[in-house]
Every structure is written in C-alpha cells, then in structure tokens.
Design a protein around this motif. Structure first.
Motif, short mmCIF file in Angstrom:
data_model
loop_
_atom_site.label_atom_id
_atom_site.label_comp_id
_atom_site.label_asym_id
_atom_site.label_seq_id
_atom_site.Cartn_x
_atom_site.Cartn_y
_atom_site.Cartn_z
N SER A 112 -18.17 3.56 -14.71
CA SER A 112 -16.89 3.79 -14.03
C SER A 112 -16.97 3.53 -12.53
CB SER A 112 -16.39 5.20 -14.30
OG SER A 112 -17.21 6.16 -13.67
N VAL A 113 -18.14 3.73 -11.93
CA VAL A 113 -18.28 3.47 -10.49
C VAL A 113 -18.06 1.98 -10.21
CG1 VAL A 113 -19.87 3.52 -8.52
CG2 VAL A 113 -19.81 5.43 -10.12
N ASP A 114 -18.64 1.13 -11.03
CA ASP A 114 -18.49 -0.32 -10.83
C ASP A 114 -17.05 -0.77 -11.07
OD1 ASP A 114 -21.16 -0.65 -10.17
OD2 ASP A 114 -21.76 -1.05 -12.25
N ILE A 115 -16.40 -0.18 -12.06
CA ILE A 115 -15.00 -0.53 -12.32
C ILE A 115 -14.14 -0.15 -11.13
CG2 ILE A 115 -12.99 0.03 -13.76
CD1 ILE A 115 -15.01 0.31 -16.12
N TRP A 116 -14.32 1.06 -10.60
CA TRP A 116 -13.54 1.49 -9.43
C TRP A 116 -13.87 0.67 -8.20
CZ3 TRP A 116 -9.12 3.52 -9.60
CH2 TRP A 116 -8.77 4.40 -10.62
N ARG A 117 -15.12 0.26 -8.05
CA ARG A 117 -15.51 -0.58 -6.92
C ARG A 117 -14.77 -1.91 -6.98
NH1 ARG A 117 -21.69 -1.25 -5.85
NH2 ARG A 117 -21.31 0.72 -6.83
N ILE A 118 -14.73 -2.52 -8.16
CA ILE A 118 -14.03 -3.80 -8.32
C ILE A 118 -12.54 -3.63 -8.06
CG2 ILE A 118 -13.35 -5.54 -10.03
CD1 ILE A 118 -16.20 -5.13 -11.26
N ILE A 119 -11.96 -2.58 -8.62
CA ILE A 119 -10.53 -2.31 -8.39
C ILE A 119 -10.27 -2.11 -6.90
CG2 ILE A 119 -8.68 -0.62 -8.76
CD1 ILE A 119 -9.84 -0.21 -11.60
N HIS A 120 -11.13 -1.36 -6.25
CA HIS A 120 -10.95 -1.09 -4.82
C HIS A 120 -11.08 -2.38 -4.00
CE1 HIS A 120 -10.70 1.29 -1.23
NE2 HIS A 120 -11.90 0.90 -0.81
N LEU A 121 -12.04 -3.21 -4.31
CA LEU A 121 -12.19 -4.47 -3.59
C LEU A 121 -10.97 -5.37 -3.78
CD1 LEU A 121 -15.96 -5.24 -4.18
CD2 LEU A 121 -14.86 -4.52 -2.05
N LEU A 122 -10.42 -5.39 -4.99
CA LEU A 122 -9.20 -6.16 -5.22
C LEU A 122 -8.02 -5.60 -4.41
CD1 LEU A 122 -9.51 -6.82 -9.06
CD2 LEU A 122 -9.79 -8.48 -7.20
N CYS A 123 -7.96 -4.28 -4.30
CA CYS A 123 -6.90 -3.66 -3.50
C CYS A 123 -7.07 -3.97 -2.02
CB CYS A 123 -6.88 -2.15 -3.74
SG CYS A 123 -6.34 -1.70 -5.40
N ILE A 124 -8.31 -4.04 -1.56
CA ILE A 124 -8.56 -4.41 -0.16
C ILE A 124 -8.09 -5.85 0.09
CG2 ILE A 124 -10.38 -4.91 1.53
CD1 ILE A 124 -11.86 -2.44 0.38
N VAL A 125 -8.32 -6.73 -0.88
CA VAL A 125 -7.83 -8.10 -0.76
C VAL A 125 -6.31 -8.10 -0.69
CG1 VAL A 125 -7.65 -10.32 -1.97
CG2 VAL A 125 -9.85 -9.14 -1.85
N TRP A 126 -5.67 -7.26 -1.49
CA TRP A 126 -4.21 -7.13 -1.49
C TRP A 126 -3.73 -6.64 -0.12
CZ3 TRP A 126 -1.58 -3.52 -5.63
CH2 TRP A 126 -0.20 -3.64 -5.56
N LEU A 127 -4.37 -5.61 0.41
CA LEU A 127 -4.02 -5.10 1.74
C LEU A 127 -4.22 -6.17 2.80
CD1 LEU A 127 -3.41 -2.82 3.80
CD2 LEU A 127 -5.81 -2.19 3.64
N SER A 128 -5.32 -6.89 2.73
CA SER A 128 -5.60 -7.96 3.69
C SER A 128 -4.57 -9.08 3.58
CB SER A 128 -7.00 -8.51 3.48
OG SER A 128 -7.96 -7.49 3.66
N ALA A 129 -4.16 -9.39 2.37
CA ALA A 129 -3.11 -10.40 2.18
C ALA A 129 -1.81 -9.94 2.82
CB ALA A 129 -2.91 -10.68 0.70
N GLY A 130 -1.52 -8.65 2.71
CA GLY A 130 -0.32 -8.11 3.35
C GLY A 130 -0.37 -8.26 4.86
N LEU A 131 -1.52 -7.92 5.44
CA LEU A 131 -1.67 -8.09 6.89
C LEU A 131 -1.57 -9.57 7.27
CD1 LEU A 131 -4.51 -5.55 7.72
CD2 LEU A 131 -2.14 -5.47 8.52
N GLY A 132 -2.22 -10.41 6.47
CA GLY A 132 -2.19 -11.84 6.74
C GLY A 132 -0.82 -12.47 6.57
N SER A 133 0.04 -11.81 5.81
CA SER A 133 1.39 -12.35 5.60
C SER A 133 2.38 -11.88 6.65
CB SER A 133 1.89 -11.96 4.20
OG SER A 133 2.21 -10.59 4.14
N ILE A 134 2.00 -10.91 7.47
CA ILE A 134 2.96 -10.46 8.50
C ILE A 134 2.49 -10.74 9.93
CG2 ILE A 134 3.97 -8.69 7.04
CD1 ILE A 134 2.51 -6.64 8.82
N ILE A 135 1.21 -10.61 10.20
CA ILE A 135 0.74 -10.74 11.58
C ILE A 135 1.02 -12.12 12.17
CG2 ILE A 135 -1.29 -10.60 13.09
CD1 ILE A 135 -0.20 -7.89 12.05
N PRO A 136 0.72 -13.23 11.48
CA PRO A 136 1.05 -14.53 12.07
C PRO A 136 2.55 -14.71 12.34
CG PRO A 136 -0.48 -14.81 10.25
CD PRO A 136 -0.02 -13.37 10.23
N LEU A 137 3.37 -14.15 11.45
CA LEU A 137 4.83 -14.25 11.65
C LEU A 137 5.28 -13.45 12.87
CD1 LEU A 137 5.93 -13.92 7.92
CD2 LEU A 137 6.10 -15.96 9.36
N ILE A 138 4.71 -12.27 13.03
CA ILE A 138 5.06 -11.45 14.20
C ILE A 138 4.63 -12.15 15.48
CG2 ILE A 138 4.56 -9.28 15.39
CD1 ILE A 138 4.29 -7.97 12.62
#
Length: 157
Positions: free
Chosen positions: A2-28
């Motif tokens: 379960s630790v590895d599963i949560w680690r993978i899920i968390h890393l994917l969520c970090i990519v999602w968060l980073s994509a969100g930042l990357g989708s607004i900061i250049p526009l701003i």
C-alpha cells in the motif's frame, strides 16, 4: 504494498498540481507584460479557468494523497519534523496563496473583460496590473514546489 501504491498516486497528483501551475503562471506573466487589452483579457480568462479546472483539484488531490501516503508509511508529525514542515507549508499554500491567487484572478478576469469591451486600458485594469496579486501568489506557489521536494527527498530534520 500500500505504501508504493500511495506513493505512485501521490506522485501523479504532484504532476497534476504542477500542470495546474504550469497552465496559469505563463498566462499571468504574459498578461502582465503585454499592453494589448485583448491579449490580457484572453490570458486572464484562461488562467482563471485553469485555476479552477486544473490547479485547485490538483492541490486537493496532492494534499489528500500525501496524507494517506504518510499514514501508510507510518510517518508521524511529532517524530518527523520534515513532515510537519511540509504540512505547514502546504497549509500556508492552500489556505493563503491559493485563495488569494483565485480571488486576484477572478477580479483580473472581470476587470479585463470590461476593459476589452471598452477597447482600452481602463483605470481599474491599470490599478489591477500594478497590484500584481495573482502574479505574486502564483510565483510563491511555484517557489514552494522545490521546498516540498527538498523536505520529501532529504528529510532534513
């Protein structure tokens, strides 16, 4: 495990968060450096939409998945100072930076739409562009990302 599963899920969520930042900061940034009202309007409208569609869900998913990963890995706030520091940084980003960024973007979107309709830079748009609230809090969020990585990877205390 379960630790590895949560680690993978968390890393994917970090990519999602980073994509969100990357989708607004250049526009701003583009909205703040251009003098074309139409371009400012389009950038700010799109940044505001991306903030609610990508950044906020990514931030929520990152926090939730990080919490469950920490539980699965057996970490504890009092025992692991780096986890406490990372949690406090996340709370600051989530409760201060994200709301101020969102409010600033929604205000910027509204003001830029009015200015674009009038076809000129209005006094309110000039004041808003001088204020730079979305720019400042967006950059703080971007700068917080390396701190999150530093705490998670190096566990300094």
């Amino acid at each position: 495990n379960s630790v590895d599963i949560w680690r993978i899920i968390h890393l994917l969520c970090i990519v999602w968060l980073s994509a969100g930042l990357g989708s607004i900061i250049p526009l701003i940034i583009r909205a703040w450096i251009t003098n074309d009202v139409s371009t400012q309007m389009h950038c700010l409208v799109e940044a505001a939409q991306n903030e609610t569609r990508i950044l906020l869900p990514g931030a929520m998913a990152t926090g939730i998945s990080g919490f469950f990963w920490g539980i699965a890995a057996g970490h504890h706030f009092l025992r692991d100072g780096w986890l406490l520091a990372m949690t406090l940084l996340f709370i600051f980003c989530y409760l201060v930076c994200l709301p101020l960024l969102g409010v600033g973007l929604r205000r910027a979107r509204t003001v830029s739409l009015v200015a674009a309709k009038e076809g000129k830079v209005t006094a309110e748009l000039k004041e808003l562009l001088d204020d730079r609230v979305p720019l400042v809090f967006g950059i703080i969020l971007v700068l917080a990302m390396p701190l999150f990585v530093f705490f998670a990877v190096f566990k300094p205390f």
